[in-house]
Write an enzyme that holds these catalytic residues in place. Structure first.
Site, PDB file in Angstrom:
ATOM      1  N   GLY A 163     -12.124  22.450 -19.418  1.00 33.10           N
ATOM      2  CA  GLY A 163     -11.386  21.888 -18.290  1.00 33.10           C
ATOM      3  C   GLY A 163     -11.596  22.664 -16.997  1.00 33.10           C
ATOM      4  N   GLU A 206     -16.134  22.533 -25.784  1.00 37.12           N
ATOM      5  CA  GLU A 206     -15.167  21.781 -26.603  1.00 37.12           C
ATOM      6  C   GLU A 206     -15.713  21.458 -27.998  1.00 37.12           C
ATOM      7  OE1 GLU A 206     -15.812  21.144 -23.418  1.00 37.12           O
ATOM      8  OE2 GLU A 206     -13.977  20.632 -22.345  1.00 37.12           O
ATOM      9  N   ALA A 214      -8.765  23.945 -20.868  1.00 34.79           N
ATOM     10  CA  ALA A 214      -7.414  23.508 -21.213  1.00 34.79           C
ATOM     11  C   ALA A 214      -6.839  24.526 -22.200  1.00 34.79           C
ATOM     12  CB  ALA A 214      -7.462  22.121 -21.829  1.00 34.79           C
ATOM     13  N   GLU A 224     -14.645  21.248 -15.608  1.00 33.11           N
ATOM     14  CA  GLU A 224     -14.356  19.872 -15.175  1.00 33.11           C
ATOM     15  C   GLU A 224     -13.595  19.852 -13.851  1.00 33.11           C
ATOM     16  OE1 GLU A 224     -12.724  19.167 -19.122  1.00 33.11           O
ATOM     17  OE2 GLU A 224     -13.931  17.348 -19.225  1.00 33.11           O
TER      18      GLU A 224
END
Ligand code: CAA
Length: 258
Positions: A109, A132, A66, A112
């Site tokens: 992300g 993260e 992200a 993911e």
């Protein structure tokens, strides 16, 4: 359709390709990338000439997570009311198979999203991880849930709590990815795999994908019942009739996707 941060094409019959295209930011996934990706994915999903979708990035990065620069000033209330991650779950709405073609970084992300795909083809250069924790946060787009199913609790904990990264070969050993290729081959290999699926009955593939995904949600017996219903449903299709007749007549099936 013109997009700002992704590119789309149909590199082979029946295959829709979506490419993250923010090379300077290693394909960091800001809200626009996510929104465009899912718009493109749902457009391919609606397109009857497409049987499978490939999602890729650049050779250096599938996606580095992200977009941290977009999130750096955001607080809890802004994240919650903006519901930043809602668009990420649009994957659940895609009924056609999605294959991730991963080279380089698949972090946060990015990892993911790859795990939310149905299959992953990885270049030898691929690196999977959930860093993260180094940012004082935790995975927020399915990492804690999907990783444990893919690699087991002990390894998932190590990846999420200590930023241990998996090489492509390790990811293969854990069953996180389907296959590992030479760096110049990963995209071709993913397209070939997509073509293989796209050459089958779309209606059977859809029912099969749906049943496999239910295994994540349901207790075993309910999952088996769900599978059985989809199996019986397949007997209502023209493609079932064609597939079985073609077998008996020793000829290739001509799918109608009905
Ligand atoms: N967000 C925003 N920008 C990013 C980014 C990210 N996730 N990852 C890389 N970039 C940017 C860098 O800031 C840099 O931009 P500038 O040139 O403007 O400084 C550019 O991409 C190139 O990056 P680096 O110079 O850092 O490249 P590198 O080869 O030295 O390192 C890397 C590559 C190891 C991937 C490193 O960039 C990195 O650690 N990135 C962050 C990875 C990360 O923490 N991801 C998790 C994000 S949070 C998340 O994903 C939450 C969730 O679950 C939804």
């Amino acid at each position: 359709m013109d997009y700002e941060h992704i590119l789309t094409e149909t590199p082979a019959p029946g295959v829709g390709l979506i490419r993250f295209n923010r090379p300077k930011a290693l394909n960091a996934l800001n809200s626009k990338v996510i929104q465009e990706t899912f718009d493109a994915m749902l457009a391919f999903d609606r397109d009857s000439s497409i049987g499978a979708i490939v999602l890729t990035g650049s050779d250096k990065a599938f996606a580095a997570g992200a977009d941290i620069k977009e999130m750096v000033e955001r607080n809890y209330v802004e994240m919650m009311t903006g519901d930043q991650l809602t668009d990420w779950s649009a994957f659940n709405k895609v009924s056609k198979p999605v294959i991730a073609a991963v080279s380089g970084f698949a972090l946060g992300g990015g990892c993911e999203i790859a795990m939310a795909c149905d299959m992953i083809v990885a270049s030898e250069t691929a690196v999977f991880g959930q860093p993260e924790i180094l940012l004082g946060i935790l995975p927020g787009a399915g990492g804690t849930q999907r990783l444990i199913r893919a690699v087991g609790k002990a390894t998932a904990m190590e990846i999420i709590l200590t930023d241990r990264r998996l090489s492509a070969q390790e990811a293969l050993q854990y069953g996180l990815v389907n296959r590992v290729t030479a760096p110049e081959e990963y995209l071709n290999e993913a397209i070939k795999l997509a073509q293989k699926v796209a050459g089958l009955s779309q209606v059977a593939v859809r029912l099969a994908k749906d049943a496999v995904n239910r295994a994540y949600e349901l207790p075993l017996q309910e999952g088996i019942n769900y599978e059985k219903r989809n199996f019986y449903l397949a007997f209502g299709t023209e493609d079932k009739k064609e597939g079985m007749t073609a077998f008996v007549e020793k000829r290739p099936a001509q799918w109608k996707h009905k």
